[in-house]
Design a protein around this motif. Structure first.
Motif, PDB file in Angstrom:
ATOM      1  N   GLN A 272       0.999  14.720  -7.065  1.00 51.34           N
ATOM      2  CA  GLN A 272       1.658  16.169  -7.285  1.00 51.34           C
ATOM      3  C   GLN A 272       1.591  16.757  -5.655  1.00 51.34           C
ATOM      4  N   MET A 273       2.550  17.291  -5.250  1.00 56.20           N
ATOM      5  CA  MET A 273       2.654  17.637  -3.663  1.00 56.20           C
ATOM      6  C   MET A 273       3.185  18.864  -3.570  1.00 56.20           C
ATOM      7  N   ASN A 274       2.226  19.871  -3.111  1.00 60.14           N
ATOM      8  CA  ASN A 274       2.763  21.322  -3.313  1.00 60.14           C
ATOM      9  C   ASN A 274       2.846  21.574  -1.781  1.00 60.14           C
ATOM     10  N   SER A 275       3.579  22.897  -1.222  1.00 58.30           N
ATOM     11  CA  SER A 275       3.581  23.337  -0.118  1.00 58.30           C
ATOM     12  C   SER A 275       3.983  22.357   0.883  1.00 58.30           C
ATOM     13  N   LEU A 276       5.068  21.668   0.636  1.00 56.44           N
ATOM     14  CA  LEU A 276       5.505  20.730   1.481  1.00 56.44           C
ATOM     15  C   LEU A 276       5.952  20.952   2.797  1.00 56.44           C
ATOM     16  N   LYS A 277       5.901  20.190   3.784  1.00 55.94           N
ATOM     17  CA  LYS A 277       6.410  20.498   5.104  1.00 55.94           C
ATOM     18  C   LYS A 277       7.144  19.412   5.775  1.00 55.94           C
ATOM     19  N   PRO A 278       7.978  19.519   6.606  1.00 56.76           N
ATOM     20  CA  PRO A 278       8.874  18.513   7.045  1.00 56.76           C
ATOM     21  C   PRO A 278       8.085  17.336   7.527  1.00 56.76           C
ATOM     22  N   GLU A 279       6.924  17.518   8.025  1.00 56.12           N
ATOM     23  CA  GLU A 279       6.229  16.454   8.387  1.00 56.12           C
ATOM     24  C   GLU A 279       5.635  15.570   7.358  1.00 56.12           C
ATOM     25  N   ASP A 280       5.467  15.907   6.037  1.00 55.98           N
ATOM     26  CA  ASP A 280       5.448  15.143   4.895  1.00 55.98           C
ATOM     27  C   ASP A 280       6.713  14.327   4.449  1.00 55.98           C
ATOM     28  N   SER A 281       7.797  14.297   5.314  1.00 50.73           N
ATOM     29  CA  SER A 281       8.942  13.140   4.987  1.00 50.73           C
ATOM     30  C   SER A 281       8.487  12.046   5.366  1.00 50.73           C
ATOM     31  N   ALA A 282       8.650  10.953   4.261  1.00 53.64           N
ATOM     32  CA  ALA A 282       8.584   9.672   4.586  1.00 53.64           C
ATOM     33  C   ALA A 282       8.423   8.927   3.310  1.00 53.64           C
ATOM     34  N   VAL A 283       8.662   7.551   3.590  1.00 53.91           N
ATOM     35  CA  VAL A 283       8.908   6.633   2.128  1.00 53.91           C
ATOM     36  C   VAL A 283       7.255   6.719   1.672  1.00 53.91           C
ATOM     37  N   HIS A 284       6.894   7.016   0.400  1.00 50.30           N
ATOM     38  CA  HIS A 284       5.694   7.185   0.014  1.00 50.30           C
ATOM     39  C   HIS A 284       5.501   5.878  -0.850  1.00 50.30           C
ATOM     40  N   TYR A 285       4.491   5.142  -0.726  1.00 53.13           N
ATOM     41  CA  TYR A 285       4.144   4.067  -1.550  1.00 53.13           C
ATOM     42  C   TYR A 285       2.870   4.225  -2.463  1.00 53.13           C
ATOM     43  N   CYS A 286       2.999   3.600  -3.669  1.00 47.11           N
ATOM     44  CA  CYS A 286       1.521   3.564  -4.380  1.00 47.11           C
ATOM     45  C   CYS A 286       0.929   2.134  -4.525  1.00 47.11           C
TER      46      CYS A 286
ATOM     47  N   THR B  20     -15.088   1.538  -0.609  1.00 49.45           N
ATOM     48  CA  THR B  20     -15.579   1.927   0.568  1.00 49.45           C
ATOM     49  C   THR B  20     -14.398   2.122   1.403  1.00 49.45           C
ATOM     50  N   TYR B  21     -13.344   1.153   1.524  1.00 56.27           N
ATOM     51  CA  TYR B  21     -12.320   1.129   2.194  1.00 56.27           C
ATOM     52  C   TYR B  21     -11.087   1.603   1.738  1.00 56.27           C
ATOM     53  N   TYR B  22     -11.038   2.479   1.039  1.00 59.57           N
ATOM     54  CA  TYR B  22     -10.076   3.019  -0.162  1.00 59.57           C
ATOM     55  C   TYR B  22      -8.761   3.558   1.038  1.00 59.57           C
ATOM     56  N   TYR B  23      -9.207   3.861   2.084  1.00 62.46           N
ATOM     57  CA  TYR B  23      -7.989   4.278   3.043  1.00 62.46           C
ATOM     58  C   TYR B  23      -7.428   3.473   3.864  1.00 62.46           C
ATOM     59  N   MET B  24      -7.668   2.273   3.797  1.00 64.16           N
ATOM     60  CA  MET B  24      -7.070   1.317   4.568  1.00 64.16           C
ATOM     61  C   MET B  24      -5.971   0.557   3.920  1.00 64.16           C
ATOM     62  N   ALA B  25      -4.826   0.398   4.139  1.00 64.71           N
ATOM     63  CA  ALA B  25      -3.647   0.100   3.571  1.00 64.71           C
ATOM     64  C   ALA B  25      -3.734  -1.593   3.387  1.00 64.71           C
ATOM     65  N   LYS B  26      -4.080  -2.191   4.265  1.00 65.12           N
ATOM     66  CA  LYS B  26      -4.051  -3.628   4.272  1.00 65.12           C
ATOM     67  C   LYS B  26      -4.656  -4.473   3.184  1.00 65.12           C
ATOM     68  N   PRO B  27      -6.037  -3.839   2.753  1.00 64.15           N
ATOM     69  CA  PRO B  27      -6.757  -4.595   1.767  1.00 64.15           C
ATOM     70  C   PRO B  27      -5.946  -4.452   0.173  1.00 64.15           C
ATOM     71  N   TYR B  28      -5.063  -3.502   0.129  1.00 63.51           N
ATOM     72  CA  TYR B  28      -4.414  -3.243  -1.237  1.00 63.51           C
ATOM     73  C   TYR B  28      -3.486  -4.632  -1.706  1.00 63.51           C
ATOM     74  N   ASP B  29      -3.954  -4.859  -2.805  1.00 63.47           N
ATOM     75  CA  ASP B  29      -3.126  -6.203  -3.406  1.00 63.47           C
ATOM     76  C   ASP B  29      -1.771  -5.956  -3.791  1.00 63.47           C
ATOM     77  N   TYR B  30      -1.452  -4.669  -4.493  1.00 62.91           N
ATOM     78  CA  TYR B  30      -0.341  -4.446  -5.127  1.00 62.91           C
ATOM     79  C   TYR B  30       0.432  -3.353  -4.574  1.00 62.91           C
ATOM     80  N   TRP B  31       1.718  -3.246  -4.498  1.00 64.19           N
ATOM     81  CA  TRP B  31       2.569  -2.221  -3.868  1.00 64.19           C
ATOM     82  C   TRP B  31       3.746  -1.961  -4.667  1.00 64.19           C
TER      83      TRP B  31
END
Length: 128
Positions: free
Chosen positions: A82-96, A107-118
Motif C-alpha cells: 500500500q503506497m500513500n502520499s506518493l511522490k514523483p521520486e517513487d516512480s519506478a518499476v516495482h518488483y516483488c 539478516t539481509y532482507y534489504y539486499m536484492a541479489k540473494p532473492y531467489d524468485y522475482w
C-alpha cells in the motif's frame, strides 16, 4: 512463481496498492520483499515482511517509511504494498521478490541479489 500487478499513473499525493500473487511453496515460510528500479538507477529495497514466529515483522527503506505498508494474506498467497502520499521520486518499476526464510534471508532482507524468485515488475508513475 510471482506475478505483480497494480501499477499505473498516479498524481503526487495519491495512493495505490500493488499486489503480488504467488504460486508454489508455503507462502508464509518465505521472506517477501518489494524492490524498485527507476530508469538508469540500481534496483533498490523498498520493504520486506518476515515471519518472526509470533507474527510478521515489517521493514522499510527510509525513503518510504511512514508512507508505504507491506502486508500479506497467506490464505490468498498474495503480497501487498500500500503506497500513500506518493511522490514523483517513487516512480519506478516495482518488483516483488521471495526467498526461503533462513538466517541469511532474515539478516539481509534489504539486499536484492540473494532473492531467489522475482515477479515481472509493475510500473508506477507519479506525475501531475
Amino acid at each position: 512463481q510471482l506475478q505483480a500487478s497494480g501499477g499505473g499513473l498516479v498524481q503526487p499525493g495519491g495512493s495505490l496498492r500493488l499486489s503480488c500473487g504467488a504460486s508454489g511453496g508455503t507462502f508464509s515460510s518465505y521472506v517477501m520483499g518489494w524492490f524498485r528500479q527507476a530508469l538508469g538507477k540500481d534496483r533498490e529495497f523498498v520493504a520486506a515482511i518476515i515471519w518472526s514466529g509470533s507474527g510478521d515483522r515489517t521493514y522499510y527503506a527510509d525513503s518510504v517509511k511512514g508512507r508505504f505498508i507491506i502486508s500479506r494474506d497467506n490464505t490468498k498467497n498474495t503480497l501487498y504494498l500500500q503506497m500513500n502520499s506518493l511522490k514523483p521520486e517513487d516512480s519506478a518499476v516495482h518488483y516483488c521478490a521471495a526467498r526461503r526464510r533462513t538466517l541469511d534471508a532474515i539478516t539481509y532482507y534489504y539486499m536484492a541479489k540473494p532473492y531467489d524468485y522475482w515477479g515481472q515488475g509493475t510500473e508506477l508513475t507519479v506525475s501531475s
